[in-house]
Each structure stands twice: as structure tokens, then as C-alpha cells.
Design a protein around this motif. Structure first.
Motif, PDB file in Angstrom:
ATOM      1  N   ALA A 257      -7.533  40.734  30.384  1.00  0.00           N
ATOM      2  CA  ALA A 257      -8.102  40.239  31.642  1.00  0.00           C
ATOM      3  C   ALA A 257      -7.000  39.844  32.608  1.00  0.00           C
ATOM      4  N   ASN A 258      -6.056  39.042  32.124  1.00  0.00           N
ATOM      5  CA  ASN A 258      -4.942  38.576  32.950  1.00  0.00           C
ATOM      6  C   ASN A 258      -3.685  38.463  32.103  1.00  0.00           C
ATOM      7  N   LEU A 259      -2.564  38.872  32.673  1.00  0.00           N
ATOM      8  CA  LEU A 259      -1.259  38.689  32.055  1.00  0.00           C
ATOM      9  C   LEU A 259      -0.454  37.717  32.901  1.00  0.00           C
ATOM     10  N   PHE A 260      -0.007  36.634  32.291  1.00  0.00           N
ATOM     11  CA  PHE A 260       0.868  35.677  32.971  1.00  0.00           C
ATOM     12  C   PHE A 260       2.268  35.851  32.399  1.00  0.00           C
ATOM     13  N   LEU A 261       3.186  36.305  33.230  1.00  0.00           N
ATOM     14  CA  LEU A 261       4.543  36.604  32.793  1.00  0.00           C
ATOM     15  C   LEU A 261       5.474  35.538  33.337  1.00  0.00           C
ATOM     16  N   ALA A 262       6.127  34.800  32.442  1.00  0.00           N
ATOM     17  CA  ALA A 262       6.939  33.651  32.839  1.00  0.00           C
ATOM     18  C   ALA A 262       8.414  33.901  32.580  1.00  0.00           C
ATOM     19  N   SER A 263       9.233  33.509  33.537  1.00  0.00           N
ATOM     20  CA  SER A 263      10.685  33.631  33.425  1.00  0.00           C
ATOM     21  C   SER A 263      11.328  32.660  34.405  1.00  0.00           C
ATOM     22  N   ARG A 264      12.568  32.296  34.152  1.00  0.00           N
ATOM     23  CA  ARG A 264      13.274  31.413  35.079  1.00  0.00           C
ATOM     24  C   ARG A 264      13.821  32.167  36.286  1.00  0.00           C
ATOM     25  N   THR A 265      13.856  33.501  36.212  1.00  0.00           N
ATOM     26  CA  THR A 265      14.436  34.299  37.290  1.00  0.00           C
ATOM     27  C   THR A 265      13.362  35.157  37.943  1.00  0.00           C
ATOM     28  N   GLU A 266      13.056  34.870  39.192  1.00  0.00           N
ATOM     29  CA  GLU A 266      11.940  35.530  39.878  1.00  0.00           C
ATOM     30  C   GLU A 266      12.131  37.041  39.991  1.00  0.00           C
ATOM     31  N   THR A 267      13.334  37.483  40.325  1.00  0.00           N
ATOM     32  CA  THR A 267      13.556  38.925  40.499  1.00  0.00           C
ATOM     33  C   THR A 267      13.365  39.681  39.192  1.00  0.00           C
ATOM     34  N   LYS A 268      13.774  39.072  38.098  1.00  0.00           N
ATOM     35  CA  LYS A 268      13.661  39.746  36.803  1.00  0.00           C
ATOM     36  C   LYS A 268      12.213  39.853  36.349  1.00  0.00           C
ATOM     37  N   VAL A 269      11.459  38.775  36.469  1.00  0.00           N
ATOM     38  CA  VAL A 269      10.067  38.832  36.013  1.00  0.00           C
ATOM     39  C   VAL A 269       9.251  39.730  36.935  1.00  0.00           C
ATOM     40  N   GLN A 270       9.599  39.775  38.215  1.00  0.00           N
ATOM     41  CA  GLN A 270       8.880  40.653  39.140  1.00  0.00           C
ATOM     42  C   GLN A 270       9.139  42.118  38.817  1.00  0.00           C
ATOM     43  N   GLU A 271      10.348  42.414  38.373  1.00  0.00           N
ATOM     44  CA  GLU A 271      10.669  43.788  37.975  1.00  0.00           C
ATOM     45  C   GLU A 271       9.774  44.244  36.824  1.00  0.00           C
ATOM     46  N   VAL A 272       9.553  43.358  35.856  1.00  0.00           N
ATOM     47  CA  VAL A 272       8.671  43.700  34.742  1.00  0.00           C
ATOM     48  C   VAL A 272       7.225  43.804  35.221  1.00  0.00           C
ATOM     49  N   ALA A 273       6.805  42.903  36.094  1.00  0.00           N
ATOM     50  CA  ALA A 273       5.443  42.961  36.626  1.00  0.00           C
ATOM     51  C   ALA A 273       5.190  44.287  37.337  1.00  0.00           C
ATOM     52  N   ASN A 274       6.186  44.769  38.051  1.00  0.00           N
ATOM     53  CA  ASN A 274       6.054  46.062  38.729  1.00  0.00           C
ATOM     54  C   ASN A 274       5.896  47.194  37.714  1.00  0.00           C
ATOM     55  N   LYS A 275       6.640  47.125  36.616  1.00  0.00           N
ATOM     56  CA  LYS A 275       6.517  48.141  35.562  1.00  0.00           C
ATOM     57  C   LYS A 275       5.120  48.103  34.935  1.00  0.00           C
ATOM     58  N   VAL A 276       4.604  46.896  34.721  1.00  0.00           N
ATOM     59  CA  VAL A 276       3.273  46.749  34.148  1.00  0.00           C
ATOM     60  C   VAL A 276       2.230  47.392  35.052  1.00  0.00           C
ATOM     61  N   GLN A 277       2.333  47.111  36.340  1.00  0.00           N
ATOM     62  CA  GLN A 277       1.330  47.628  37.268  1.00  0.00           C
ATOM     63  C   GLN A 277       1.447  49.144  37.440  1.00  0.00           C
ATOM     64  N   ALA A 278       2.650  49.671  37.282  1.00  0.00           N
ATOM     65  CA  ALA A 278       2.823  51.122  37.336  1.00  0.00           C
ATOM     66  C   ALA A 278       2.233  51.783  36.091  1.00  0.00           C
ATOM     67  N   LEU A 279       2.395  51.133  34.935  1.00  0.00           N
ATOM     68  CA  LEU A 279       1.895  51.675  33.674  1.00  0.00           C
ATOM     69  C   LEU A 279       0.389  51.523  33.545  1.00  0.00           C
ATOM     70  N   ALA A 280      -0.119  50.349  33.961  1.00  0.00           N
ATOM     71  CA  ALA A 280      -1.547  50.043  33.822  1.00  0.00           C
ATOM     72  C   ALA A 280      -2.040  49.425  35.132  1.00  0.00           C
ATOM     73  N   PRO A 281      -2.335  50.261  36.120  1.00  0.00           N
ATOM     74  CA  PRO A 281      -2.643  49.772  37.477  1.00  0.00           C
ATOM     75  C   PRO A 281      -3.785  48.769  37.552  1.00  0.00           C
ATOM     76  N   GLY A 282      -4.693  48.800  36.600  1.00  0.00           N
ATOM     77  CA  GLY A 282      -5.829  47.891  36.667  1.00  0.00           C
ATOM     78  C   GLY A 282      -5.561  46.511  36.105  1.00  0.00           C
ATOM     79  N   THR A 283      -4.371  46.288  35.565  1.00  0.00           N
ATOM     80  CA  THR A 283      -4.070  45.005  34.925  1.00  0.00           C
ATOM     81  C   THR A 283      -3.744  43.937  35.961  1.00  0.00           C
ATOM     82  N   ALA A 284      -4.411  42.791  35.842  1.00  0.00           N
ATOM     83  CA  ALA A 284      -4.114  41.654  36.722  1.00  0.00           C
ATOM     84  C   ALA A 284      -2.882  40.932  36.182  1.00  0.00           C
ATOM     85  N   VAL A 285      -1.821  40.866  36.993  1.00  0.00           N
ATOM     86  CA  VAL A 285      -0.550  40.284  36.561  1.00  0.00           C
ATOM     87  C   VAL A 285      -0.158  39.149  37.498  1.00  0.00           C
TER      88      VAL A 285
END
Length: 339
Positions: A54-82
Motif C-alpha cells: 500500500a505504502n513504502l516509507f523509505l528513511a535515510s539521513r541523506t535526502e538525495t540518496k533516499v530520493q534516488e532510490v524512491a525514483n528507482k522504485v517508481q520506475a520499477l513499480a509505477p503504482g507504488t506509493a512512496v
């Protein structure tokens, strides 16, 4: 109690595990700490995303790094709420802010995977003055998890016993040290025999003149991850929540980024099999989603490695130090958490 897939082993990937437990992942709210590029956190996020949470909450101390992974998630599974969450586990103020953000977005959390971790050889401290590895690897996650306890209990009420889980990532390094209750900051204070490192360790694991040894401090923090799991298992069973502690195996990740050449050489000799991140994340997903693991009847049976149950050393699974660690942790965060 056994794992539902006895064929899973050190070579099994998180991608394979997620596919096997697709029905348990679908529709769940999942929180993962320690998410950055080319990390176990990324492997967890990508594998879970493929199975319609339903929802993925991705936590990290570095905003650019966690956003990079969030972008990969949305590219792989576009319907996933991140949702990305900034979380610095070495700052209790940051932990409060991160938990508050999640609390404002959902009223229930099905799975927390406390994956973030660090390893250093030189003394450092959190914002609150706690030894950095104990403070980050354990105390930060202790506070984060307890602040989200209402959301976990809400999920357990709706989903039935054992589907709501807290996964604490540990290491085989827990063997290096019990909790040093009399000297958790490694300041060279006298400690009783049951808080000392095991006999027979090589000289590199001896405390320095200052009382500090980074390897032992790391071991203490990893013991704390398991003892926290033991305490949660004891006190949350009636609420329908279970907890497991996982050794992901030997993986070259950002955990070793603070080590010098000599220390990395030492690390290289600790395993005959080095996993990919996808393989390293597999055991966490078994612990989080295997439907066979709905109940923990034995508090010492909370430790998994290579996708199966394994044996932790006694100082990491005993009830008395688990209780004592919970009280110490409450003291260090200045809050009480009756479960």
C-alpha cells in the motif's frame, strides 16, 4: 516452528522471497530505514515494491540518496506509493521528526524493517553524547520504533496476530560483546566479568588506552539489536505483534565506508561467501513476511541467518539483560514506553 521454504539459503534473493510471499506484501504499509543507492535498503525497497504494497516509507539521513532510490522504485513499480523520510538516527530530534511525519500520513504500520547501521573504529558520539554505534544502531531505532508503536498496534488489530512485525537487523558481530551496562560508552570504566568480551579474541579486539575499541562497540550495538527483539517479543505478543532479528550475511555495503585498509582486510577474511545486496536482503523479507512466523513461543528463537533460524550467543537472547537494556534505553531517550 520452521520457515515455510526450507530450500531457501544463503544464495536466495530478496526478489525470490518477495515473489514467494506476494500475498503477504500486497496492501501493507512498510517502513524501511537505511535506504540509499546500492544498499540493503534499496534491495528491500525494490523487491517489496514489485508486490503491490500500500505504502513504502523509505528513511535515510541523506535526502538525495533516499530520493534516488524512491525514483528507482517508481520506475520499477509505477503504482507504488512512496514517501521519503529524513532520519538521522544519531539525533533524537531527527528521530522524533521522522516518526511524526509518518504518523501524520498513516494510522497503521504493518512492517518496520530497522535496517540502518554503521560501523566505525574511531570514537564518536551522537548529538546526545552516546557512543555513536550504540546510539545509532540501537538507541535511534529503539526510539523510532516506540514512537510508532500506536500505528503498529492499530495494524495488528486489523490484520490478525503475527502479521504486524518489527525486524531488527543485527550481525554475527554480536558475538564480540555483551551489553556493557557499567560502561556502554566505552570510557574505560571497570566492568563485571559478564560484561566483558569473550575470552580468546585476537589482540585487535582489545580496548585501547582510552577504553575504546570500535569492533567491540559495534558488537555491543548488534547484541542490543537482538535483545531489543527479545524484549519486544515478550511484551507485544498479546497485542499480536512479533519481532525477529536478522543477520543479513557478509555483504560489501556502505557499512564499511568508515573503515581503513587494514580493517577492510580484516573484514574480507570473515566470510567465504559474499552476498549481493539482493541476497543480503532476503532473510529480512523472510522474517517480515513468512506466514509461518506468526508466533514466537521461545524468546531465544528470534534470530535468523541465510533465510533460516540460527543460534545467537546466550548473552544476546537472555531475558534479564533484555529487560535491563530496555530500561537503560528509556533512560537515554528520556521517555518511558509501557508496551
Amino acid at each position: 516452528m520452521t520457515i515455510s521454504h526450507p530450500e531457501f539459503n544463503e544464495k536466495t534473493t530478496a526478489t525470490e522471497v518477495a515473489s514467494a510471499f506476494a500475498g503477504q506484501i500486497q496492501g501493507k504499509n512498510v517502513v524501511i530505514t537505511g535506504v540509499g543507492p546500492n544498499s540493503l535498503g534499496e534491495a528491500l525497497a525494490l523487491s517489496i515494491a514489485t508486490q503491490k504494497p500500500a505504502n513504502l516509507f523509505l528513511a535515510s539521513r541523506t535526502e538525495t540518496k533516499v530520493q534516488e532510490v524512491a525514483n528507482k522504485v517508481q520506475a520499477l513499480a509505477p503504482g507504488t506509493a512512496v514517501e521519503t523520510v529524513i532520519l538521522n538516527l544519531a539525533s533524537q530530534q531527527s528521530v522524533h521528526a521522522a516518526a511524526s511525519k509518518i504518523q501524520g500520513l498513516v494510522d497503521h504500520i504493518d512492517i518496520i524493517i530497522n535496517n540502518a547501521g554503521m560501523m566505525v573504529l574511531d570514537r564518536d558520539a551522537t548529538e546526545e553524547g552516546i557512543e555513536i554505534q550504540f546510539g545509532t544502531n540501537h538507541i535511534g531505532h529503539f526510539l523510532f520504533t516506540n514512537l510508532l508503536m500506536a500505528q503498529l498496534k492499530n495494524a495488528a488489530k486489523a490484520s490478525g496476530p503475527g502479521s504486524t512485525r518489527i525486524i531488527n537487523v543485527t550481525s554475527a558481530g554480536h558475538r564480540l560483546s555483551p551489553i556493557r551496562f557499567h560502561d556502554y560508552n566505552f570510557e574505560g570504566k571497570d566492568i563485571p566479568s559478564d560484561e566483558r568480551p569473550p575470552d580468546g579474541l585476537p589482540p585487535m579486539f582489545s580496548p585501547t588506552a582510552s577504553g575504546y575499541n570500535g569492533w567491540l562497540a559495534y558488537g555491543q550495538s548488534k547484541t542490543a539489536n537482538i535483545l531489543f527483539t527479545v524484549y519486544l517479543t515478550q511484551h507485544l505478543a498479546s497485542a499480536g505483534i512479533v519481532s525477529y532479528s536478522v543477520h543479513p550475511g557478509s555483504i560489501w555495503t556502505g557499512l564499511s565506508r568508515n573503515l581503513d585498509e587494514s580493517a577492510n582486510e580484516t573484514m574480507s577474511k570473515t566470510s567465504n561467501f559474499w552476498k549481493t545486496a539482493d541476497q543480503g536482503a532476503a532473510t529480512m523479507l523472510v522474517a517480515a513476511f513468512d506466514p509461518n512466523l506468526k508466533v514466537v513461543s521461545d524468546p531465544s528463537a528470534v534470530y535468523l541467518s541465510d533465510c533460516q533460524f540460527a543460534t545467537a550467543v546466550p548473552h544476546a537472547v537472555s531475558l534479564k539483560p533484555a529487560e535491563r537494556l530496555f530500561r537503560l534505553s528509556e533512560e537515554l531517550v528520556g521517555e518511558q514506553f509501557p508496551l
